[in-house]
Design a protein around this motif. Structure first.
Motif, short mmCIF file in Angstrom:
data_model
loop_
_atom_site.label_atom_id
_atom_site.label_comp_id
_atom_site.label_asym_id
_atom_site.label_seq_id
_atom_site.Cartn_x
_atom_site.Cartn_y
_atom_site.Cartn_z
N GLU A 192 0.85 -1.20 0.00
CA GLU A 192 0.00 0.00 0.00
C GLU A 192 0.89 1.25 0.00
O GLU A 192 1.82 1.37 0.79
CB GLU A 192 -0.89 -0.01 1.25
N SER A 193 0.60 2.19 -0.91
CA SER A 193 1.46 3.36 -1.07
C SER A 193 1.50 4.22 0.19
O SER A 193 2.53 4.82 0.50
CB SER A 193 1.04 4.18 -2.28
N SER A 194 0.40 4.31 0.95
CA SER A 194 0.42 5.14 2.16
C SER A 194 1.36 4.56 3.22
O SER A 194 1.98 5.31 3.98
CB SER A 194 -0.99 5.30 2.73
N LEU A 195 1.50 3.23 3.26
CA LEU A 195 2.44 2.62 4.20
C LEU A 195 3.88 2.96 3.81
O LEU A 195 4.69 3.31 4.66
CB LEU A 195 2.25 1.10 4.25
N LEU A 196 4.18 2.89 2.52
CA LEU A 196 5.53 3.25 2.07
C LEU A 196 5.80 4.73 2.33
O LEU A 196 6.90 5.09 2.79
CB LEU A 196 5.71 2.93 0.58
N THR A 197 4.82 5.59 2.11
CA THR A 197 4.97 7.02 2.36
C THR A 197 5.27 7.27 3.84
O THR A 197 6.19 8.03 4.18
CB THR A 197 3.71 7.79 1.94
N ARG A 198 4.51 6.64 4.74
CA ARG A 198 4.75 6.80 6.18
C ARG A 198 6.13 6.27 6.57
O ARG A 198 6.83 6.85 7.38
CB ARG A 198 3.68 6.07 6.99
N THR A 199 6.52 5.16 5.98
CA THR A 199 7.82 4.57 6.29
C THR A 199 8.95 5.48 5.85
O THR A 199 9.88 5.78 6.62
CB THR A 199 7.96 3.19 5.60
N MET A 200 8.90 5.96 4.61
CA MET A 200 9.97 6.79 4.08
C MET A 200 10.03 8.16 4.76
O MET A 200 11.10 8.80 4.77
CB MET A 200 9.86 6.92 2.57
N ALA A 201 8.92 8.63 5.32
CA ALA A 201 8.92 9.90 6.05
C ALA A 201 9.84 9.84 7.27
O ALA A 201 10.32 10.87 7.75
CB ALA A 201 7.50 10.26 6.48
N ARG A 202 10.10 8.65 7.76
CA ARG A 202 10.96 8.47 8.92
C ARG A 202 12.44 8.39 8.55
O ARG A 202 13.30 8.26 9.42
CB ARG A 202 10.55 7.21 9.69
N VAL A 203 12.74 8.46 7.26
CA VAL A 203 14.13 8.44 6.80
C VAL A 203 14.54 9.87 6.51
O VAL A 203 14.00 10.50 5.59
CB VAL A 203 14.29 7.56 5.54
N PRO A 204 15.48 10.44 7.26
CA PRO A 204 15.86 11.83 7.03
C PRO A 204 16.55 12.00 5.68
O PRO A 204 17.26 11.10 5.20
CB PRO A 204 16.83 12.14 8.17
N GLY A 205 16.32 13.15 5.08
CA GLY A 205 16.94 13.44 3.79
C GLY A 205 17.32 14.89 3.68
O GLY A 205 16.76 15.75 4.35
N PRO A 206 18.28 15.19 2.81
CA PRO A 206 18.65 16.58 2.58
C PRO A 206 17.53 17.31 1.85
O PRO A 206 16.75 16.69 1.13
CB PRO A 206 19.88 16.47 1.69
N VAL A 207 17.43 18.59 2.06
CA VAL A 207 16.44 19.40 1.34
C VAL A 207 17.20 20.17 0.27
O VAL A 207 18.14 20.90 0.56
CB VAL A 207 15.69 20.35 2.27
N THR A 208 16.78 19.97 -0.98
CA THR A 208 17.46 20.61 -2.11
C THR A 208 16.47 21.38 -2.96
O THR A 208 15.27 21.05 -2.99
CB THR A 208 18.17 19.57 -3.00
N VAL A 209 16.97 22.37 -3.64
CA VAL A 209 16.25 23.02 -4.73
C VAL A 209 17.11 22.79 -5.97
O VAL A 209 18.30 23.15 -5.98
CB VAL A 209 16.01 24.52 -4.47
N VAL A 210 16.52 22.15 -6.96
CA VAL A 210 17.23 21.80 -8.18
C VAL A 210 16.78 22.77 -9.27
O VAL A 210 15.58 23.02 -9.43
CB VAL A 210 16.94 20.34 -8.58
N THR A 211 17.75 23.33 -10.00
CA THR A 211 17.42 24.34 -11.01
C THR A 211 18.05 23.98 -12.36
O THR A 211 19.02 23.24 -12.44
CB THR A 211 17.93 25.73 -10.58
N THR A 212 17.44 24.54 -13.39
CA THR A 212 17.98 24.46 -14.74
C THR A 212 17.46 25.65 -15.53
O THR A 212 16.65 26.44 -15.02
CB THR A 212 17.63 23.12 -15.44
N VAL A 213 17.89 25.77 -16.77
CA VAL A 213 17.39 26.79 -17.69
C VAL A 213 17.09 26.07 -19.00
O VAL A 213 17.90 25.27 -19.47
CB VAL A 213 18.45 27.91 -17.92
N ASP A 214 15.91 26.35 -19.56
CA ASP A 214 15.54 25.68 -20.82
C ASP A 214 16.19 26.39 -22.01
O ASP A 214 16.87 27.42 -21.85
CB ASP A 214 14.02 25.54 -20.97
N GLY A 215 15.97 25.86 -23.20
CA GLY A 215 16.56 26.40 -24.42
C GLY A 215 16.19 27.85 -24.70
O GLY A 215 16.92 28.56 -25.37
N GLY A 216 15.05 28.29 -24.18
CA GLY A 216 14.62 29.67 -24.36
C GLY A 216 15.12 30.60 -23.27
O GLY A 216 14.77 31.78 -23.25
N GLY A 217 15.91 30.07 -22.33
CA GLY A 217 16.45 30.89 -21.25
C GLY A 217 15.58 30.99 -20.02
O GLY A 217 15.91 31.71 -19.09
#
Length: 158
Positions: free
Chosen positions: A2-27
Motif C-alpha cells: 500500500e502506497s500510504s504505508l511506504l509514504t509513512r515509512t519513508m517519512a521516517r528516513v531523514p533526507g537533505p532538502v534541495t532546490v534543483v534548477t535548470t534553464v531551458d533552451g529559451g532561457g
C-alpha cells in the motif's frame, strides 16, 4: 504494498532538502524542491535526484543539458516551500543568482552540485535524473533536513 504505508515509512528516513534548477533552451529558469538526492559514483562522479513525472518542471529537466542541486541551509525552509508550490513564479523573490554553469543558484546554501545530464532513468511515477558532477561549491553552513514530514536542523556534536 500500500502506497500510504511506504509514504509513512519513508517519512521516517531523514533526507537533505534541495532546490534543483535548470534553464531551458529559451532561457527560462525552472526549479523544484527535492529530498531524494544522493551520491551514486565517484568514478565517474555521479549523483541522482528524483522528479515526479507529473511535475510541471518534468519536461524542462528531462530535456536539459545541465542542472544545479542547491543543498539548502537550515534557515532556508521558506525557499524549499516556495519551490515545492505549484502555480507560482518560484523565481519571483529574486534571491537566485547566476552560479555554476551559468545556472540559477542560491547564495548561502550548504552545497551546490553542478551536473551535466548523464541519463534520465524511468522509475515508476518518477524519473531519476542522473548527473555527472562538473563543479561543486561547499560552505560551512548547517543543512536543512526533511524528517517525519517537517523541516529540521540536525543536532551537531559538541
Amino acid at each position: 504494498m500500500e502506497s500510504s504505508l511506504l509514504t509513512r515509512t519513508m517519512a521516517r528516513v531523514p533526507g537533505p532538502v534541495t532546490v534543483v534548477t535548470t534553464v531551458d533552451g529559451g532561457g527560462k529558469p525552472w526549479g523544484f524542491t527535492a529530498s531524494s538526492f544522493s551520491s551514486v559514483s565517484l568514478d565517474p562522479p555521479l549523483v541522482l535526484v528524483c522528479l515526479d513525472k507529473g511535475a510541471s518542471t518534468h519536461s524542462a529537466f528531462t530535456t536539459a543539458e545541465h542542472f544545479l542541486v542547491n543543498v539548502l541551509a537550515h534557515e532556508q525552509d521558506g525557499v524549499a516551500r516556495r519551490f515545492a508550490t505549484s502555480g507560482i513564479d518560484r523565481f519571483a523573490a529574486g534571491d537566485m543568482e547566476t552560479c555554476e554553469l551559468g545556472l540559477p543558484g542560491l547564495p548561502g546554501t550548504c552545497v551546490r552540485v553542478a551536473c551535466a545530464i548523464h541519463s534520465v532513468i524511468d522509475a515508476g511515477d518518477h524519473s531519476i535524473l542522473m548527473g555527472r558532477v562538473t563543479e561543486t561549491y561547499v560552505s560551512d553552513r548547517i543543512p536543512l533536513v526533511y524528517f517525519n514530514r517537517s523541516f529540521s536542523r540536525p543536532e551537531l556534536p559538541t
